[in-house]
Motif scaffolding. Structure first.
Motif: not given
Length: 374
Positions: A130-141, A288-301
């Protein structure tokens, strides 16, 4: 193959051009089944359940400082449901509803390129990606002309070279929207990079719900199957590589009863289905460890391999051991029992690492005293 060859999504059966999803998509499809970004977004973050997509995947301009604009309509019904989920009334069953903007890079293959020497494993396993959420550098929304603060990668310079660090996260824009037509614009300073943008209504999924989904999965191996996996792991270390002699090289392995992430005692032992190690981590701690960083993808502990919620499984054999230890109430107060030893027959016993370390220290001290007397 031509950049304009049609690729059919294996989930929704809709066709799209290779060129529309980036040149590297053609290379990526050699390793992973083809999926469109809409289908990928449905499972990218398991803490989001997509309710409605208001803006389909739309390419962001690759030119720096050039505005990419999209319009979408927020219905009165959707607005009512979001308000009800947040402020009471008649909420939709489940979690709180949000209206989020998501952005995914098009260079998918480069983001999941296997490490040197592991290409054959990548070809054999073909794990879900699954793709990783990522904004372009120096984005303005901006939404309806109002600037929205987003969490994005921070830019810094190492000499003349521009670099970035940190993670990006989707942003909730509901408070900037109104019922009816809305306009969103995105500008950035990340030239020659390609991204797609989506706007979706999502429902939050709790850690407890995900934990129950993994525990109740029909694919969970039984305790007997988990025990057989342990036995096979010893046979994999056989001295005779031709397979005629299955006598294991290792006769015992030690497993920690503490989660490598939170260093607390494991309550629900879990690991990735593709993980080769026997060590488990605590399922709730991992989620819980991945709850906040889920947008960046999960890694085995343990091995840091990529994971998805579908790729998690509970170790029933280890779970039975923990239940037995709890029933036996092993160990007096103040005694740390943080490990077990398992042999090649699946028999296990408790191992106190702190006492073992103390014993080794006493042995070294005794040998030093004997050497001094001599």
């Amino acid at each position: 193959s031509s950049p304009w060859d049609l690729v059919v999504c294996m989930e929704c059966n809709k066709a799209f051009h290779n060129q529309c999803y980036g040149i590297s998509m053609r290379t990526r499809n050699k390793l992973y089944p083809a999926r469109c970004f809409l289908c990928l977004s449905l499972k990218q973050n398991p803490f989001y359940e997509v309710v409605e997509t208001l803006v389909l995947p739309t390419r962001v301009s690759s030119r720096a400082k050039v505005e990419s604009a999209s319009t979408f309509k927020l219905s009165v019904q959707t607005q009512t449901e979001v308000n009800a989920s947040r402020f009471g009334g008649a909420p939709k069953a489940g979690g709180v509803l949000s209206l989020i903007v998501r952005c995914f890079p098009l260079n998918l293959f480069e983001m999941v390129k296997p490490k040197p020497g592991q290409e054959h494993l990548q070809q054999q396993q073909k794990p879900p990606f699954y793709p990783t959420h990522c904004w372009p550098l120096e984005s303005q929304l901006k939404v309806n002309g109002q600037l929205v603060t987003i969490k994005q990668r921070q830019v810094y310079f190492h000499g003349p070279i521009r670099k970035c660090k940190g993670q990006s996260e989707p942003v909730d824009i509901y408070n900037f929207c109104r019922a009816g037509l809305n306009r969103i614009t995105l500008t950035h300073n990340d030239p020659d990079k390609h991204f797609v943008l989506l706007i979706q209504v999502v429902k939050s999924v709790s850690v407890e719900q995900l934990q129950q989904r993994v525990i109740s999965s029909p694919d969970t191996p039984s305790a007997a199957q988990s025990l057989e996996r342990i036995r096979q792991s010893f046979k994999a270390c056989s001295i005779d590589s031709d397979g005629e002699d299955e006598a294991p090289m290792a006769t015992v392995t030690r497993l920690s009863l503490r989660c490598p992430l939170g260093l607390t005692h494991i309550q629900t032992p879990a690991r990735g289905k593709q993980c080769q190690h026997l060590q488990c981590f605590d399922l709730e701690t991992f989620l819980r460890y991945n709850e906040r960083g889920a947008a960046a993808g999960w890694k085995c502990g343990v091995c840091h391999a990529g994971l998805t919620v579908e790729g998690l499984q509970v170790d029933a054999f280890m779970r039975d051991i923990l239940v037995e230890l709890k029933e036996r109430k092993e160990g007096a107060e103040g005694e740390e029992l943080d490990s077990i030893q398992i042999n090649d027959r699946g028999e296990w016993e408790l191992f106190n690492s702190s006492k073992a370390a103390e014993g080794r220290a006493n042995n070294r001290k005794r040998k030093a005293e004997e050497a001094a007397e001599a």
